[in-house]
Motif scaffolding. Structure first.
Motif, short mmCIF file in Angstrom:
data_model
loop_
_atom_site.label_atom_id
_atom_site.label_comp_id
_atom_site.label_asym_id
_atom_site.label_seq_id
_atom_site.Cartn_x
_atom_site.Cartn_y
_atom_site.Cartn_z
N ALA A 1 0.82 -1.22 0.00
CA ALA A 1 0.00 0.00 0.00
C ALA A 1 0.85 1.27 0.00
CB ALA A 1 -0.93 0.00 1.21
N ASN A 2 2.05 1.18 0.54
CA ASN A 2 2.91 2.36 0.67
C ASN A 2 4.06 2.38 -0.34
OD1 ASN A 2 2.19 4.27 2.71
ND2 ASN A 2 2.54 2.69 4.25
N GLU A 3 4.11 1.40 -1.23
CA GLU A 3 5.32 1.20 -2.03
C GLU A 3 5.71 2.42 -2.85
OE1 GLU A 3 6.77 -2.66 -4.21
OE2 GLU A 3 5.52 -1.48 -5.59
N GLY A 4 4.78 2.99 -3.62
CA GLY A 4 5.11 4.14 -4.46
C GLY A 4 5.62 5.32 -3.64
N TYR A 5 4.91 5.63 -2.57
CA TYR A 5 5.31 6.72 -1.68
C TYR A 5 6.68 6.43 -1.07
CZ TYR A 5 5.06 9.76 2.48
OH TYR A 5 5.32 10.68 3.45
N ALA A 6 6.88 5.21 -0.61
CA ALA A 6 8.13 4.85 0.06
C ALA A 6 9.32 4.91 -0.89
CB ALA A 6 8.01 3.45 0.67
N VAL A 7 9.14 4.47 -2.13
CA VAL A 7 10.24 4.53 -3.11
C VAL A 7 10.70 5.96 -3.31
CG1 VAL A 7 10.79 4.22 -5.55
CG2 VAL A 7 9.67 2.37 -4.29
N SER A 8 9.76 6.89 -3.40
CA SER A 8 10.14 8.30 -3.58
C SER A 8 10.89 8.82 -2.36
CB SER A 8 8.90 9.15 -3.84
OG SER A 8 8.08 9.26 -2.70
#
Length: 311
Positions: free
Chosen positions: A130-137
């Motif tokens: 659920a947090n992957e895109g945000y976390a990658v940034s």
């Protein structure tokens, strides 16, 4: 010192602005909000920062949201955060701003929980879906700060707070984090005369939340001490609670007499997320606002905003 704060209208940003005014009245404060510049625009962002000529930047701007929003729009959360972080960091590097404090997130840690996460756990496992895109940034920007410190001998450091809540939080249910959502849902249920409030998941997932004002107080104290920091520093309350417990505290604070209904068809996220803030505590980090105190203050702020909006 000239201190520039991006995201100055956000929950943490507004608390940081207030603390700079209270703790450092001799310093010059420059606030940067989305009304001043679209931080996704690299040229406009550089122009603003060049005119401001800051000695230090606290970069608190981010595209944020709750689990539902991040699941629905992972592309937006990744791209918008990459763009705005790149704009601010590139300008600060080109202009050789000496001190830069990046506000990251504990979402950068792996989904699998074995023990409280220490700073070295970043990039050691798969991220929560659920947090992957945000976390990658966030990871990308944290690594840029690490590289800048090493390559240019500047003080570019990253604070990794736990989940935050507090004054000026977002209470729209489509975009709210857990604590704000619990208060808003309880308030709406109470005033609608409902008997039940629905909770995503089974309520057993555990999360750590820290009162944003506590974080702001300490970060402002530390802004001219970044040379003593490691590259990343966890900032958390030090213990966690289940989702059901957050709802129960919200029920008490709001005065709702109904029941909780757990919707197990909805995602709960990872079972547990707790960070180890020992490194920060060795530098003086010591948050003081208990969950009940903080949620009561947050609800009072919510009611005040409803009143001022005539609702």
């Amino acid at each position: 010192m000239r201190i520039l704060i991006s995201g100055a209208n956000g929950m943490l940003g507004r608390s940081i602005v207030a603390q700079v005014a209270a703790q450092r009245p001799e310093d010059e404060l420059i606030t940067l909000t989305r009304h001043d510049v679209d931080l996704r625009d690299r040229s406009d962002t550089r122009d603003f920062i060049e005119r401001a000529r800051p000695d230090a930047v606290i970069h608190a701007a981010a595209k944020v949201g709750g689990i539902g929003a991040k699941l629905a729009e992972p592309t937006i959360f990744l791209l918008d955060n990459l763009l705005l972080d790149t704009s601010v960091l590139a300008a600060a590097i080109d202009l050789r701003v000496p001190d830069f404090l990046y506000i990251g997130s504990a979402a950068v840690y792996p989904a699998k929980y074995v023990r409280p996460f220490v700073e070295e756990d970043m990039l050691t496992g798969h991220l929560e879906e659920a947090n992957e895109g945000y976390a990658v940034s966030k990871i990308a920007a944290i690594k840029v700060c690490e590289y800048v410190t090493r390559q240019y001998s500047l003080n570019y450091k990253s604070a990794l707070p736990s989940n935050l809540y507090g004054l000026h939080d977002h209470f729209e249910l489509s975009n709210a984090h857990l604590v704000a959502a619990t208060l808003a849902k309880m308030h709406e249920a109470k005033h609608a005369g409902l008997d039940v409030v629905s909770v995503w998941g089974d309520g057993t997932a555990r999360r750590e939340f820290t009162f944003a004002t506590d974080v702001a107080v300490w970060l402002v104290e530390q802004i001219d001490k970044l040379d003593s920091w490691p590259s990343t520093l966890n900032l958390g309350w030090g213990s966690d609670h289940s989702v059901a417990e957050y709802y129960e505290v919200a029920r008490d604070v709001v005065g709702f007499d109904g029941e909780l209904e757990f919707d197990t068809s909805r995602p709960s996220g990872v079972p547990q997320r707790l960070i180890d803030s020992s490194a920060a505590r060795s530098l003086g980090w010591s948050p003081t606002t208990s969950l009940r105190e903080g949620m009561a203050a947050t609800y009072a702020d919510y009611l005040a905003n409803l009143s001022s909006a005539g609702r």
